[in-house]
Design an enzyme around this catalytic site. Structure first.
Site, mmCIF file in Angstrom:
data_model
loop_
_atom_site.group_PDB
_atom_site.id
_atom_site.type_symbol
_atom_site.label_atom_id
_atom_site.label_comp_id
_atom_site.label_asym_id
_atom_site.label_seq_id
_atom_site.Cartn_x
_atom_site.Cartn_y
_atom_site.Cartn_z
ATOM 1 N N LYS A 1 7.322 0.787 8.676
ATOM 2 C CA LYS A 1 6.205 0.858 7.737
ATOM 3 C C LYS A 1 4.938 1.237 8.499
ATOM 4 C CE LYS A 1 5.371 -2.236 4.864
ATOM 5 N NZ LYS A 1 4.902 -1.139 4.000
ATOM 6 N N GLY A 2 3.874 1.478 7.752
ATOM 7 C CA GLY A 2 2.583 1.738 8.394
ATOM 8 C C GLY A 2 2.085 3.161 8.231
ATOM 9 N N GLY A 3 2.787 3.954 7.382
ATOM 10 C CA GLY A 3 2.318 5.314 7.115
ATOM 11 C C GLY A 3 0.903 5.326 6.560
ATOM 12 N N GLY A 4 0.539 4.270 5.855
ATOM 13 C CA GLY A 4 -0.820 4.157 5.312
ATOM 14 C C GLY A 4 -1.709 3.264 6.170
ATOM 15 N N GLU B 1 0.297 -5.947 5.423
ATOM 16 C CA GLU B 1 1.591 -5.948 4.712
ATOM 17 C C GLU B 1 2.563 -6.942 5.361
ATOM 18 O OE1 GLU B 1 1.624 -1.428 2.888
ATOM 19 O OE2 GLU B 1 2.209 -1.705 4.951
ATOM 20 N N THR C 1 0.849 -1.196 0.000
ATOM 21 C CA THR C 1 0.000 0.000 0.000
ATOM 22 C C THR C 1 0.884 1.244 0.000
ATOM 23 O OG1 THR C 1 -1.759 -1.181 1.123
ATOM 24 C CG2 THR C 1 -1.695 1.201 1.467
ATOM 25 N N ASP D 1 6.462 -3.895 -1.876
ATOM 26 C CA ASP D 1 5.865 -3.055 -0.840
ATOM 27 C C ASP D 1 6.727 -1.823 -0.603
ATOM 28 O OD1 ASP D 1 4.235 -2.275 1.234
ATOM 29 O OD2 ASP D 1 4.739 -3.953 2.562
ATOM 30 N N THR E 1 4.356 4.561 -3.511
ATOM 31 C CA THR E 1 5.421 3.878 -4.253
ATOM 32 C C THR E 1 4.959 2.474 -4.653
ATOM 33 O OG1 THR E 1 6.880 5.068 -2.736
ATOM 34 C CG2 THR E 1 7.920 3.594 -4.318
HETATM 35 C C1 5RP Z 1 1.530 1.642 4.209
HETATM 36 C C2 5RP Z 1 2.996 1.674 4.157
HETATM 37 C C3 5RP Z 1 3.622 2.364 2.988
HETATM 38 O O1 5RP Z 1 4.294 1.409 2.224
HETATM 39 C C4 5RP Z 1 4.556 3.430 3.489
HETATM 40 O O2 5RP Z 1 3.807 4.354 4.279
HETATM 41 C C5 5RP Z 1 5.242 4.177 2.330
HETATM 42 O O3 5RP Z 1 4.300 4.867 1.576
HETATM 43 P P1 5RP Z 1 4.739 5.803 0.358
HETATM 44 O O4 5RP Z 1 5.304 4.926 -0.688
HETATM 45 O O5 5RP Z 1 3.455 6.498 -0.061
HETATM 46 O O6 5RP Z 1 5.743 6.793 0.895
HETATM 47 O O7 5RP Z 1 3.706 1.142 4.985
HETATM 48 O O8 5RP Z 1 1.080 1.090 5.410
#
Ligand code: 5RP
Length: 250
Positions: A120-123, A129, A32, A87, A35
């Site tokens: 991870k976990g920004g989304g 994941e 998610t 991922d 990227t």
């Molecule tokens: C989602 C995530 C994403 O992979 C992480 O936040 C990176 O996101 P981006 O590619 O938009 O910077 O861990 O839970």
């Protein structure tokens, strides 16, 4: 989708390089974020050109992107093993993974001496994941170069059973963290994950012992999953404007 620092061109370069590593017949896990979405779109282009794959997604967001890109999907609940997962990450720590003291020039593909730990976990999708990462023979992480650090220090996202929010926060404080419940951006109140859990972002300063902290967080009652991914990554594709470098764990 949340916005992050790296350019769209860098994310696209990383996504295209990762999608190129998928082969006919693969079952693919799809992460998610922006990227991972670039990788899903690049995979969709390969599917349109004849590549035969089946994929599982890790969120409503990645499912929507994959459907739009025309990637054939199956259900994670029916999938015990994946050939590869692609991922994103919020931070990738290279200090313990690079031999020598000079760091990486990123001017060509490199071999890493150890699997780099991630945050991870920004989304808020890190629970699924991590399930997908654990099911995959090969876990490929796609990032732009703003995500590379020496030592992890990003707040660690922690998915929490809703009724345990207060007790988990107390445990996180006792572990030396500064927990902050994650609020939704266009909804009053908290972020609720795709699995119905809450998210607490917990700052620990520099995380010099990620494996120790990961074990400590996993042991807290009410924690569903945290965003420290340790000893999981097989390769990191680092995108910059126009090109991408593959860092493979030896
Ligand atoms: C989602 C995530 C994403 O992979 C992480 O936040 C990176 O996101 P981006 O590619 O938009 O910077 O861990 O839970």
């Amino acid at each position: 989708m949340k916005s992050t620092e790296g350019t769209a061109a860098a994310k696209r370069a990383a996504g295209e390089r990762a999608a190129a590593a998928v082969v006919d017949g693969d079952t693919v896990g799809l992460g998610t974020g922006s990227t991972a979405a670039a990788a899903i779109r690049a995979l969709g282009e390969r599917v349109a050109a004849g590549l035969d794959v089946t994929a599982v997604t890790t969120s409503h967001q990645s499912r929507a992107v994959a459907r739009e890109a025309g990637v054939p999907l199956t259900d994670l609940a029916d999938t015990a093993r994946l050939d590869v997962a692609i991922d994103g990450a919020d931070e990738v720590a290279l200090s313990g993974a690079v031999s020598g003291s000079g760091g990486l020039a990123l001017d060509g593909d490199e071999t890493l001496a150890a699997s780099p730990p991630l945050i991870k976990g920004g989304g808020a999708a890190h629970t699924r994941e991590k399930i997908v990462a654990g099911a995959a023979d090969r876990y490929l992480v796609v990032v732009d170069d703003t995500k590379l650090v020496g030592t992890l220090s990003h707040p660690v996202p922690v998915a929490v059973v809703p009724t345990a929010a207060a007790t988990v926060e107390r445990h996180l404080q006792a572990a030396g963290g500064t927990p902050e419940p994650r609020d939704a951006a266009r909804k009053d109140g908290p972020v609720v994950t795709d699995d119905g859990n809450l998210v607490v972002d917990c700052a620990f300063g520099d995380v010099s012992e990620p494996a120790t902290l990961a074990a400590e967080l996993s042991a807290v009652p009410g924690v569903v999953e945290h965003g420290l991914f340790v000893d999981t990554t097989d390769a990191v594709v680092v995108g910059r404007d126009g090109d991408a470098t593959l860092l493979s764990v030896e």
